[in-house]
Design a protein around this motif. Structure first.
Motif, PDB file in Angstrom:
ATOM      1  N   GLY A 118       0.702  -1.306   0.166  1.00 39.26           N
ATOM      2  CA  GLY A 118      -0.090   0.027   0.034  1.00 39.26           C
ATOM      3  C   GLY A 118       0.956   1.077   0.009  1.00 39.26           C
ATOM      4  O   GLY A 118       1.807   1.327  -0.741  1.00 39.26           O
ATOM      5  N   THR A 119       0.468   2.189   0.768  1.00 38.69           N
ATOM      6  CA  THR A 119       1.165   3.477   0.793  1.00 38.69           C
ATOM      7  C   THR A 119       2.620   3.298   1.396  1.00 38.69           C
ATOM      8  O   THR A 119       3.495   4.399   1.208  1.00 38.69           O
ATOM      9  N   ALA A 120       3.093   2.174   1.809  1.00 37.49           N
ATOM     10  CA  ALA A 120       4.167   1.996   2.368  1.00 37.49           C
ATOM     11  C   ALA A 120       5.484   1.642   1.131  1.00 37.49           C
ATOM     12  O   ALA A 120       6.436   1.902   1.467  1.00 37.49           O
ATOM     13  N   ALA A 121       4.877   1.611   0.025  1.00 39.94           N
ATOM     14  CA  ALA A 121       5.708   1.402  -1.008  1.00 39.94           C
ATOM     15  C   ALA A 121       5.581   2.810  -1.896  1.00 39.94           C
ATOM     16  O   ALA A 121       4.825   3.304  -2.349  1.00 39.94           O
ATOM     17  N   VAL A 122       7.007   2.916  -2.147  1.00 35.18           N
ATOM     18  CA  VAL A 122       7.171   4.414  -2.919  1.00 35.18           C
ATOM     19  C   VAL A 122       7.784   4.219  -4.211  1.00 35.18           C
ATOM     20  O   VAL A 122       7.762   5.232  -4.945  1.00 35.18           O
ATOM     21  N   GLY A 123       7.935   3.058  -4.603  1.00 32.74           N
ATOM     22  CA  GLY A 123       8.334   2.863  -6.052  1.00 32.74           C
ATOM     23  C   GLY A 123       8.774   1.521  -6.444  1.00 32.74           C
ATOM     24  O   GLY A 123       9.062   0.600  -5.550  1.00 32.74           O
ATOM     25  N   THR A 124       9.115   1.117  -7.477  1.00 32.82           N
ATOM     26  CA  THR A 124       9.662  -0.132  -8.084  1.00 32.82           C
ATOM     27  C   THR A 124      10.675   0.163  -9.025  1.00 32.82           C
ATOM     28  O   THR A 124      10.464   0.783 -10.124  1.00 32.82           O
ATOM     29  N   PHE A 125      11.641  -0.474  -9.035  1.00 35.37           N
ATOM     30  CA  PHE A 125      12.832  -0.644  -9.807  1.00 35.37           C
ATOM     31  C   PHE A 125      13.074  -1.968 -10.350  1.00 35.37           C
ATOM     32  O   PHE A 125      13.290  -3.037  -9.793  1.00 35.37           O
ATOM     33  N   THR A 126      12.636  -2.013 -11.818  1.00 35.16           N
ATOM     34  CA  THR A 126      12.540  -3.219 -12.564  1.00 35.16           C
ATOM     35  C   THR A 126      13.767  -3.931 -13.375  1.00 35.16           C
ATOM     36  O   THR A 126      13.699  -4.578 -14.145  1.00 35.16           O
ATOM     37  N   GLU A 127      15.073  -3.242 -12.967  1.00 35.73           N
ATOM     38  CA  GLU A 127      16.167  -3.384 -14.016  1.00 35.73           C
ATOM     39  C   GLU A 127      17.075  -4.247 -13.276  1.00 35.73           C
ATOM     40  O   GLU A 127      18.408  -4.495 -13.796  1.00 35.73           O
ATOM     41  N   ALA A 128      16.995  -5.061 -12.321  1.00 31.51           N
ATOM     42  CA  ALA A 128      17.701  -6.031 -11.836  1.00 31.51           C
ATOM     43  C   ALA A 128      18.384  -6.833 -13.006  1.00 31.51           C
ATOM     44  O   ALA A 128      17.669  -7.289 -13.578  1.00 31.51           O
ATOM     45  N   ALA A 129      19.727  -7.205 -12.775  1.00 25.38           N
ATOM     46  CA  ALA A 129      20.355  -8.103 -13.820  1.00 25.38           C
ATOM     47  C   ALA A 129      21.433  -8.985 -13.271  1.00 25.38           C
ATOM     48  O   ALA A 129      21.598  -8.987 -12.220  1.00 25.38           O
ATOM     49  N   ALA A 144      16.726   5.241  -5.818  1.00 31.26           N
ATOM     50  CA  ALA A 144      16.154   5.163  -4.478  1.00 31.26           C
ATOM     51  C   ALA A 144      16.078   6.693  -3.781  1.00 31.26           C
ATOM     52  O   ALA A 144      15.180   6.646  -2.742  1.00 31.26           O
ATOM     53  N   ARG A 145      17.344   7.350  -4.050  1.00 32.54           N
ATOM     54  CA  ARG A 145      17.214   8.797  -3.645  1.00 32.54           C
ATOM     55  C   ARG A 145      16.489   9.654  -3.914  1.00 32.54           C
ATOM     56  O   ARG A 145      15.800  10.409  -3.349  1.00 32.54           O
ATOM     57  N   THR A 146      15.903   9.826  -5.371  1.00 35.55           N
ATOM     58  CA  THR A 146      14.941  10.494  -6.077  1.00 35.55           C
ATOM     59  C   THR A 146      13.516  10.296  -5.401  1.00 35.55           C
ATOM     60  O   THR A 146      12.690  11.102  -5.129  1.00 35.55           O
ATOM     61  N   VAL A 147      13.174   8.769  -5.043  1.00 31.98           N
ATOM     62  CA  VAL A 147      12.072   8.793  -4.243  1.00 31.98           C
ATOM     63  C   VAL A 147      11.938   8.827  -2.648  1.00 31.98           C
ATOM     64  O   VAL A 147      10.904   8.460  -2.199  1.00 31.98           O
ATOM     65  N   GLY A 148      13.087   9.006  -2.208  1.00 28.13           N
ATOM     66  CA  GLY A 148      13.260   9.111  -0.744  1.00 28.13           C
ATOM     67  C   GLY A 148      13.199   7.729   0.094  1.00 28.13           C
ATOM     68  O   GLY A 148      12.121   7.657   1.125  1.00 28.13           O
ATOM     69  N   ALA A 149      13.437   6.628  -0.611  1.00 32.63           N
ATOM     70  CA  ALA A 149      13.346   5.422   0.043  1.00 32.63           C
ATOM     71  C   ALA A 149      14.160   5.230   1.298  1.00 32.63           C
ATOM     72  O   ALA A 149      15.125   5.680   1.518  1.00 32.63           O
ATOM     73  N   ASP A 150      13.601   4.500   2.327  1.00 29.32           N
ATOM     74  CA  ASP A 150      14.070   4.339   3.477  1.00 29.32           C
ATOM     75  C   ASP A 150      14.387   2.789   3.629  1.00 29.32           C
ATOM     76  O   ASP A 150      15.010   2.568   4.673  1.00 29.32           O
ATOM     77  N   SER A 151      14.072   2.052   2.748  1.00 33.31           N
ATOM     78  CA  SER A 151      14.422   0.798   2.982  1.00 33.31           C
ATOM     79  C   SER A 151      14.193   0.038   1.237  1.00 33.31           C
ATOM     80  O   SER A 151      13.584   0.512   0.582  1.00 33.31           O
ATOM     81  N   VAL A 152      14.964  -1.217   1.168  1.00 36.18           N
ATOM     82  CA  VAL A 152      14.582  -1.865  -0.135  1.00 36.18           C
ATOM     83  C   VAL A 152      13.960  -3.137   0.162  1.00 36.18           C
ATOM     84  O   VAL A 152      14.163  -3.841   1.136  1.00 36.18           O
ATOM     85  N   LEU A 153      13.076  -3.768  -0.926  1.00 39.01           N
ATOM     86  CA  LEU A 153      12.639  -4.987  -0.799  1.00 39.01           C
ATOM     87  C   LEU A 153      12.897  -5.831  -2.031  1.00 39.01           C
ATOM     88  O   LEU A 153      12.514  -5.307  -3.186  1.00 39.01           O
ATOM     89  N   ALA A 154      13.757  -6.901  -2.153  1.00 40.37           N
ATOM     90  CA  ALA A 154      13.951  -7.483  -3.404  1.00 40.37           C
ATOM     91  C   ALA A 154      13.145  -8.784  -3.545  1.00 40.37           C
ATOM     92  O   ALA A 154      12.947  -9.704  -2.594  1.00 40.37           O
ATOM     93  N   ILE A 155      12.463  -8.807  -4.755  1.00 38.92           N
ATOM     94  CA  ILE A 155      11.721  -9.757  -4.913  1.00 38.92           C
ATOM     95  C   ILE A 155      12.385 -10.628  -6.151  1.00 38.92           C
ATOM     96  O   ILE A 155      12.562 -10.152  -7.453  1.00 38.92           O
ATOM     97  N   GLY A 156      12.597 -11.944  -5.922  1.00 40.38           N
ATOM     98  CA  GLY A 156      13.140 -12.709  -6.902  1.00 40.38           C
ATOM     99  C   GLY A 156      14.314 -13.679  -6.582  1.00 40.38           C
ATOM    100  O   GLY A 156      14.229 -14.172  -5.278  1.00 40.38           O
TER     101      GLY A 156
END
Length: 440
Positions: A118-129, A144-156
């Motif tokens: 929900g609102t805790a998600a600030v964006g998605t980066f889809t270019e992991a390689a 991450a800095r642009t969206v002001g992330a305070d953490s990351v969640l890696a899916i995959g």
């Protein structure tokens, strides 16, 4: 279940049999599972230093193994449907602005998790390689800095989780992981990054994820063929834990359990990809294998795969699958206890041949040439492997490594007599420990 020898040292109260003779300790052996006697020493089948520890009584002592075990600090949530707990786990870490990471192929799963957060998600980066290219990491850090992330969640799998680690290293952001493969990277403080066709691997405690959520349901869409190579990749982590320089009894036991779980479950996954019990068993084995890799060091197998992947861009899991039987054959003369455990898990007479045949039965690749490696690259790879090598139970020699690579490139069975059937001498073992021990 593996049987261990439980040795009971009996109290010796009677007089010595001859004047001036020392009291004799009598030893009896019991199977694990029986009632343990009150005074025991556990002697699992691993090789470690042995010391005689003086007892408070002067007439007996205990023969024990010395080791150092490094415990994990990662919280693990395992089960079915557990991805629903991600908001709770993020909140427990104080994460309010979570950046989701994934590969292009997992964008759909990322959308689902975004909705869960929900609102805790600030964006998605889809270019992991694959192999965590530095240029991709720099782009993700900027986002991450642009969206002001305070953490990351890696899916995959390893690609995405590696990206999360690389971001954490550069920013200090806490990370969560939601694995969808059997790679095991989520349970390790190991970061491998590629820059200029060279892969550098480091062990950094600060990149270890804070929380890992294993949801068996997410593996049902993992194709059977990809599941096999990912599972054998996990098996490679367990195999090297069995003969690691800093192996310990817990890692040895977990590695054996991991191998048995994966060997038992992967054939079922191939036949019935939607079998929930097999999928859970495979993911459980992958967790154990990853934990082993996170607590002990790596050896020749991982060095070979890192060189091949970084230099020639070979697919990660497939490379592990092809290389593993050949490195096991190479190390067999110097690691008999490990070979016995691997062979037992496979129900095979020989560990290396058993692994080669296991991959073949599951339809996995067994030749580096089929993965796109040029034959002309064998010499270059051999040179890179012996340069700044990891510790290995058998000395890493260029000629022998080149022969290993040549067989793996051609898809030939492993050469089970590569060590001449003789373990290395004490001086040779000492030499091998100086070659980059604990690089990763």
């Amino acid at each position: 279940m593996e049987t261990h020898r439980i040795a009971q040292t009996s109290d010796v109260r009677r007089k010595p049999e001859a004047p001036g003779a020392e009291p004799v300790a009598r030893t009896r052996y019991f199977n694990a599972g029986a009632r343990y006697p009150s005074r025991i020493t556990l002697t699992p089948v691993i090789q470690a230093s042995k010391v005689l520890v003086p007892s408070r009584r002067r007439d007996w002592g205990i023969l024990m193994k010395t080791f150092v075990h490094r415990g994990q600090i990662t919280k693990v949530v395992f089960g079915s449907g557990t991805r629903s707990r991600i908001p709770e786990e993020a909140d427990a870490l104080g994460c309010r602005r979570v950046l989701i990471l994934c590969t292009p192929g997992q964008a759909g799963q990322a959308v689902e998790v975004h909705d869960v957060l929900g609102t805790a998600a600030v964006g998605t980066f889809t270019e992991a390689a694959p192999h965590t290219p530095v240029e991709v990491t720099e782009k993700a850090v900027a986002y991450a800095r642009t969206v002001g992330a305070d953490s990351v969640l890696a899916i995959g799998g390893g690609s995405t989780i590696g990206l999360g680690k690389a971001i954490a290293l550069r920013t200090g952001l806490p990370q969560l992981a939601l694995p969808t493969t059997y790679a095991g990277s989520e349970m390790t403080p190991i970061l491998g990054e590629t820059e200029g066709r060279r892969k550098t691997t480091r062990r950094l405690p600060e990149v270890l994820p804070k929380t890992v959520v294993y949801d068996v349901d997410l593996t049902f869409t993992f194709p059977a063929a990809a599941s096999v190579v990912s599972g054998i990749n996990a098996m490679a982590h367990a195999v090297e834990a069995l003969y690691a320089q800093d192996r310990d009894p817990l890692a040895f036991l977990m590695a054996g359990e991991a191998l048995e779980s994966l060997i038992r479950s992967l054939p079922v996954v191939v036949q019935r990809p939607d079998d929930g019990e097999a999928r859970a068993d495979a993911l459980y084995g992958a967790w154990l294998a990853g934990t082993c890799l996170g607590t002990v060091g790596m050896a020749l197998h991982h060095k070979v795969c890192h060189v091949l992947g970084g230099t020639f861009g070979l697919p990660h899991a497939e490379t592990h699958t092809v290389v593993l039987p050949h490195v096991v054959a190479y190390n067999a003369p110097a690691a008999p206890e490990a070979m016995a455990r691997i062979a037992k898990a496979l129900s095979a007479a020989d560990a290396a041949k058993g692994l080669f045949d296991f991959a073949g039965r599951l339809g996995a690749p067994r030749a580096l040439r089929d993965l796109g490696m040029p034959e002309s690259g064998i010499e270059q790879a051999a040179e890179l492997i012996v340069r700044d090598g990891y510790w290995n139970p058998r000395p890493v020699e260029r000629t022998a490594v080149r022969a290993l690579l040549a067989r793996a490139w051609a898809g030939q069975p492993p050469c089970t007599s590569s060590g001449g059937g003789h373990p290395p001498t004490e001086s040779a073992v000492h030499h091998s420990t100086t070659m980059g021990a604990r690089h990763a």
